[in-house]
Write a protein that holds these residues in place. Sequence first.
Motif, PDB file in Angstrom:
ATOM      1  N   VAL A 194       0.835  -1.206   0.000  1.00  0.00           N
ATOM      2  CA  VAL A 194       0.000   0.000   0.000  1.00  0.00           C
ATOM      3  C   VAL A 194       0.868   1.254   0.000  1.00  0.00           C
ATOM      4  O   VAL A 194       1.796   1.365   0.797  1.00  0.00           O
ATOM      5  CB  VAL A 194      -0.917   0.002   1.240  1.00  0.00           C
ATOM      6  N   PRO A 195       0.585   2.229  -0.862  1.00  0.00           N
ATOM      7  CA  PRO A 195       1.326   3.496  -0.810  1.00  0.00           C
ATOM      8  C   PRO A 195       1.001   4.249   0.475  1.00  0.00           C
ATOM      9  O   PRO A 195      -0.115   4.164   1.002  1.00  0.00           O
ATOM     10  CB  PRO A 195       0.828   4.250  -2.046  1.00  0.00           C
ATOM     11  N   ILE A 196       1.968   4.985   0.971  1.00  0.00           N
ATOM     12  CA  ILE A 196       1.822   5.685   2.239  1.00  0.00           C
ATOM     13  C   ILE A 196       0.611   6.619   2.235  1.00  0.00           C
ATOM     14  O   ILE A 196      -0.015   6.851   3.274  1.00  0.00           O
ATOM     15  CB  ILE A 196       3.115   6.465   2.582  1.00  0.00           C
ATOM     16  N   GLU A 197       0.244   7.123   1.066  1.00  0.00           N
ATOM     17  CA  GLU A 197      -0.886   8.057   0.975  1.00  0.00           C
ATOM     18  C   GLU A 197      -2.221   7.413   1.339  1.00  0.00           C
ATOM     19  O   GLU A 197      -3.203   8.121   1.568  1.00  0.00           O
ATOM     20  CB  GLU A 197      -0.973   8.637  -0.437  1.00  0.00           C
ATOM     21  N   ARG A 198      -2.269   6.087   1.386  1.00  0.00           N
ATOM     22  CA  ARG A 198      -3.519   5.395   1.733  1.00  0.00           C
ATOM     23  C   ARG A 198      -3.492   4.822   3.152  1.00  0.00           C
ATOM     24  O   ARG A 198      -4.390   4.077   3.533  1.00  0.00           O
ATOM     25  CB  ARG A 198      -3.769   4.243   0.750  1.00  0.00           C
ATOM     26  N   VAL A 199      -2.474   5.151   3.919  1.00  0.00           N
ATOM     27  CA  VAL A 199      -2.308   4.565   5.250  1.00  0.00           C
ATOM     28  C   VAL A 199      -2.692   5.576   6.331  1.00  0.00           C
ATOM     29  O   VAL A 199      -2.315   6.749   6.269  1.00  0.00           O
ATOM     30  CB  VAL A 199      -0.854   4.096   5.471  1.00  0.00           C
ATOM     31  N   LEU A 200      -3.434   5.097   7.325  1.00  0.00           N
ATOM     32  CA  LEU A 200      -3.808   5.871   8.499  1.00  0.00           C
ATOM     33  C   LEU A 200      -3.460   5.054   9.746  1.00  0.00           C
ATOM     34  O   LEU A 200      -3.467   3.827   9.701  1.00  0.00           O
ATOM     35  CB  LEU A 200      -5.310   6.167   8.487  1.00  0.00           C
ATOM     36  N   THR A 201      -3.180   5.736  10.844  1.00  0.00           N
ATOM     37  CA  THR A 201      -2.937   5.024  12.096  1.00  0.00           C
ATOM     38  C   THR A 201      -4.226   4.915  12.898  1.00  0.00           C
ATOM     39  O   THR A 201      -5.140   5.735  12.772  1.00  0.00           O
ATOM     40  CB  THR A 201      -1.863   5.732  12.938  1.00  0.00           C
ATOM     41  N   ASP A 240       3.535  13.326   9.819  1.00  0.00           N
ATOM     42  CA  ASP A 240       2.942  14.477   9.136  1.00  0.00           C
ATOM     43  C   ASP A 240       2.164  14.047   7.896  1.00  0.00           C
ATOM     44  O   ASP A 240       1.090  14.598   7.602  1.00  0.00           O
ATOM     45  CB  ASP A 240       4.021  15.482   8.741  1.00  0.00           C
ATOM     46  N   ARG A 241       2.681  13.070   7.153  1.00  0.00           N
ATOM     47  CA  ARG A 241       1.992  12.602   5.949  1.00  0.00           C
ATOM     48  C   ARG A 241       0.653  11.963   6.313  1.00  0.00           C
ATOM     49  O   ARG A 241      -0.376  12.198   5.654  1.00  0.00           O
ATOM     50  CB  ARG A 241       2.875  11.607   5.198  1.00  0.00           C
ATOM     51  N   ILE A 242       0.660  11.152   7.363  1.00  0.00           N
ATOM     52  CA  ILE A 242      -0.577  10.499   7.790  1.00  0.00           C
ATOM     53  C   ILE A 242      -1.567  11.530   8.318  1.00  0.00           C
ATOM     54  O   ILE A 242      -2.781  11.427   8.065  1.00  0.00           O
ATOM     55  CB  ILE A 242      -0.258   9.417   8.839  1.00  0.00           C
ATOM     56  N   ARG A 243      -1.072  12.541   8.989  1.00  0.00           N
ATOM     57  CA  ARG A 243      -1.963  13.589   9.492  1.00  0.00           C
ATOM     58  C   ARG A 243      -2.623  14.348   8.340  1.00  0.00           C
ATOM     59  O   ARG A 243      -3.810  14.682   8.415  1.00  0.00           O
ATOM     60  CB  ARG A 243      -1.180  14.548  10.397  1.00  0.00           C
ATOM     61  N   ARG A 244      -1.878  14.609   7.282  1.00  0.00           N
ATOM     62  CA  ARG A 244      -2.470  15.299   6.128  1.00  0.00           C
ATOM     63  C   ARG A 244      -3.580  14.453   5.505  1.00  0.00           C
ATOM     64  O   ARG A 244      -4.631  14.972   5.102  1.00  0.00           O
ATOM     65  CB  ARG A 244      -1.390  15.627   5.095  1.00  0.00           C
ATOM     66  N   THR A 245      -3.349  13.146   5.414  1.00  0.00           N
ATOM     67  CA  THR A 245      -4.378  12.261   4.872  1.00  0.00           C
ATOM     68  C   THR A 245      -5.618  12.277   5.746  1.00  0.00           C
ATOM     69  O   THR A 245      -6.760  12.376   5.256  1.00  0.00           O
ATOM     70  CB  THR A 245      -3.842  10.819   4.746  1.00  0.00           C
ATOM     71  N   ALA A 246      -5.416  12.165   7.049  1.00  0.00           N
ATOM     72  CA  ALA A 246      -6.557  12.172   7.985  1.00  0.00           C
ATOM     73  C   ALA A 246      -7.332  13.475   7.918  1.00  0.00           C
ATOM     74  O   ALA A 246      -8.566  13.480   7.929  1.00  0.00           O
ATOM     75  CB  ALA A 246      -6.062  11.926   9.413  1.00  0.00           C
ATOM     76  N   LYS A 247      -6.606  14.597   7.839  1.00  0.00           N
ATOM     77  CA  LYS A 247      -7.281  15.889   7.759  1.00  0.00           C
ATOM     78  C   LYS A 247      -8.151  15.956   6.511  1.00  0.00           C
ATOM     79  O   LYS A 247      -9.295  16.446   6.557  1.00  0.00           O
ATOM     80  CB  LYS A 247      -6.264  17.028   7.757  1.00  0.00           C
ATOM     81  N   GLN A 248      -7.630  15.466   5.406  1.00  0.00           N
ATOM     82  CA  GLN A 248      -8.399  15.480   4.159  1.00  0.00           C
ATOM     83  C   GLN A 248      -9.699  14.699   4.308  1.00  0.00           C
ATOM     84  O   GLN A 248     -10.754  15.131   3.836  1.00  0.00           O
ATOM     85  CB  GLN A 248      -7.551  14.892   3.028  1.00  0.00           C
ATOM     86  N   LEU A 249      -9.631  13.540   4.964  1.00  0.00           N
ATOM     87  CA  LEU A 249     -10.819  12.712   5.099  1.00  0.00           C
ATOM     88  C   LEU A 249     -11.792  13.231   6.161  1.00  0.00           C
ATOM     89  O   LEU A 249     -13.009  13.155   5.978  1.00  0.00           O
ATOM     90  CB  LEU A 249     -10.412  11.273   5.448  1.00  0.00           C
ATOM     91  N   LEU A 250     -11.264  13.764   7.255  1.00  0.00           N
ATOM     92  CA  LEU A 250     -12.122  14.175   8.358  1.00  0.00           C
ATOM     93  C   LEU A 250     -12.715  15.557   8.185  1.00  0.00           C
ATOM     94  O   LEU A 250     -13.795  15.843   8.722  1.00  0.00           O
ATOM     95  CB  LEU A 250     -11.356  14.125   9.684  1.00  0.00           C
ATOM     96  N   THR A 251     -12.034  16.416   7.439  1.00  0.00           N
ATOM     97  CA  THR A 251     -12.560  17.777   7.254  1.00  0.00           C
ATOM     98  C   THR A 251     -13.140  17.974   5.866  1.00  0.00           C
ATOM     99  O   THR A 251     -13.816  18.961   5.609  1.00  0.00           O
ATOM    100  CB  THR A 251     -11.467  18.825   7.517  1.00  0.00           C
ATOM    101  N   GLY A 252     -12.879  16.996   4.985  1.00  0.00           N
ATOM    102  CA  GLY A 252     -13.516  16.911   3.680  1.00  0.00           C
ATOM    103  C   GLY A 252     -13.503  18.169   2.852  1.00  0.00           C
ATOM    104  O   GLY A 252     -14.413  18.429   2.077  1.00  0.00           O
TER     105      GLY A 252
END
Length: 252
Positions: A194-201, A240-252
Amino acid sequence: MSDEDASGPVDFHCHLDLCQDMRAAYTRCESARCFTLAVTTTPKAFARNKSMARDSHFVRAALGIHPQLVAERASELSLFEELASSTRFIGEVGLDAGRRFYPSFERQKLVFESVLALCTRLGDKVISIHSVRTAKQVLDVVERTGAYRTCVPVLHWFNASESEIRRALELGCYFSVNEQMLQSPRGRILLDTVPIERVLTETDAPFQSDEFGGRYPGDVTGAIRLIADAYGEDHAVTSDRIRRTAKQLLTG
């Protein structure tokens, strides 16, 4: 820099309402600037969680109907359907073919199919999905209902083969991972695929084993270390990369 942009952990699947002190768990995530998806296990539990998260910058409450509870709570599907239009966030939902819950598996499939069909019609849902021994079946429902076209499936603790992981990627799925699962061979296969851009903790708190991280919501330091090492990155860069992904999904 806004509060949402400040550094902090990501816990994309935890049960704040099942922690020993629910209010303290919400407060802890907020104080830590932890982007948090607080999943619920029954539709009746959603109202209190939604109220608790109402004024939070960092915590989002999700509407769920857990497959392990379908045998007792299938009658709450009608309540789920009433509430679904009031939130972007759905979870925990899915399928569980473990020995203990297999007797309800046919009913689970009916409930999960109904849930994803509804989410597909409503659109713009972020859906945290449980899949114990059911990777193929879960992906079949994601594909058959078209949920992958109008929503964002996030596969929680997805123990699957490389081919199933690749299929999930093709369907646009994201993956929430925790320290315990990443210690397993399947967890390492996932990070290799999986590319890092699709990973969340995530932590799945309070349900992880005491020998791993995840003893409290937002406790993802060990998971970040394993992810960063797998991708050959600095731990802070990975966080930081995972946080950016999460922000995108949670704040839409």
